[in-house]
Motif scaffolding. Sequence first.
Motif, PDB file in Angstrom:
ATOM      1  N   ILE A  98       0.592  -0.954   0.112  1.00 32.57           N
ATOM      2  CA  ILE A  98       0.002   0.105  -0.131  1.00 32.57           C
ATOM      3  C   ILE A  98       0.565   1.306  -0.015  1.00 32.57           C
ATOM      4  CG2 ILE A  98      -2.378   1.238   1.192  1.00 32.57           C
ATOM      5  CD1 ILE A  98      -2.277  -1.580   2.135  1.00 32.57           C
ATOM      6  N   LYS A 133      -9.712  -2.857   8.101  1.00 28.07           N
ATOM      7  CA  LYS A 133      -9.093  -1.319   7.086  1.00 28.07           C
ATOM      8  C   LYS A 133     -10.510  -1.237   6.192  1.00 28.07           C
ATOM      9  CE  LYS A 133      -4.761  -1.231   8.113  1.00 28.07           C
ATOM     10  NZ  LYS A 133      -5.162  -1.798   9.434  1.00 28.07           N
ATOM     11  N   ILE A 190     -11.676   0.084   2.581  1.00 29.46           N
ATOM     12  CA  ILE A 190     -10.793   1.021   1.436  1.00 29.46           C
ATOM     13  C   ILE A 190     -12.094   1.632   0.547  1.00 29.46           C
ATOM     14  CG2 ILE A 190     -10.361   0.008  -0.700  1.00 29.46           C
ATOM     15  CD1 ILE A 190      -9.437  -3.172   0.459  1.00 29.46           C
ATOM     16  N   ALA A 237      -8.990   4.610  -4.716  1.00 31.20           N
ATOM     17  CA  ALA A 237      -8.763   4.369  -3.583  1.00 31.20           C
ATOM     18  C   ALA A 237      -7.964   4.782  -2.211  1.00 31.20           C
ATOM     19  CB  ALA A 237      -8.477   2.644  -3.808  1.00 31.20           C
ATOM     20  N   ILE A 252      -7.096   4.115   1.782  1.00 29.75           N
ATOM     21  CA  ILE A 252      -7.741   3.173   3.236  1.00 29.75           C
ATOM     22  C   ILE A 252      -7.706   4.495   4.163  1.00 29.75           C
ATOM     23  CG2 ILE A 252      -7.301   1.380   4.432  1.00 29.75           C
ATOM     24  CD1 ILE A 252      -5.310  -0.034   1.967  1.00 29.75           C
ATOM     25  N   LEU A 262      -1.924  -5.431  -0.983  1.00 23.18           N
ATOM     26  CA  LEU A 262      -3.470  -5.778  -0.822  1.00 23.18           C
ATOM     27  C   LEU A 262      -3.764  -5.855  -1.788  1.00 23.18           C
ATOM     28  CD1 LEU A 262      -6.396  -4.925  -0.017  1.00 23.18           C
ATOM     29  CD2 LEU A 262      -5.619  -2.447  -0.949  1.00 23.18           C
TER      30      LEU A 262
END
Length: 157
Positions: free
Chosen positions: A26, A70, A72, A133, A135, A151
């Motif tokens: 990430i 988490k 997203i 995206a 997170i 991810l």
Amino acid sequence: MGWIIDRIKNPIRLFSPVQRIDVGPIPGIGTGAPYAIGDAFGTMFAIKVPKHGTITRVSFLDLDDEGLRKDIVLFRAEFTETADNSPFAISDADARKCIGVISVDTFYNFGNNQFGQNFPAFDFEAPNGVLFAQIETQGADNIAAGALPELIFWVDE
């Protein structure tokens, strides 16, 4: 893609190809700095996807062995990201670009790490073949150097 023909010669879809889309580590995560619940966990990233489909599974490789939920947050276009390790917040204009949230909240502890996953059956359209995206963490992470989480999206077109 698998098909069979029924007695009246109509095709019935049995299965379709599922693509594995590796986001990898990430981006933008700061190591050795504590996060708080509700903080942005890393920076914005793009996911190259088919122009339409279903996210059938999300895998979260928690190499730091924390197992914290988490969220997203997915967008149909670029948005103004929240700085890593700051309270996650988006503008009203960016909220209009949001297409939904996938929570990864089921983790399996393998001793040195954890594997999180969710099976959201999340339908999407991405006319340009890209989703964006960021997170939001729902825990107090403190990621060690060399243990950045990764991810993976599993997408059915």
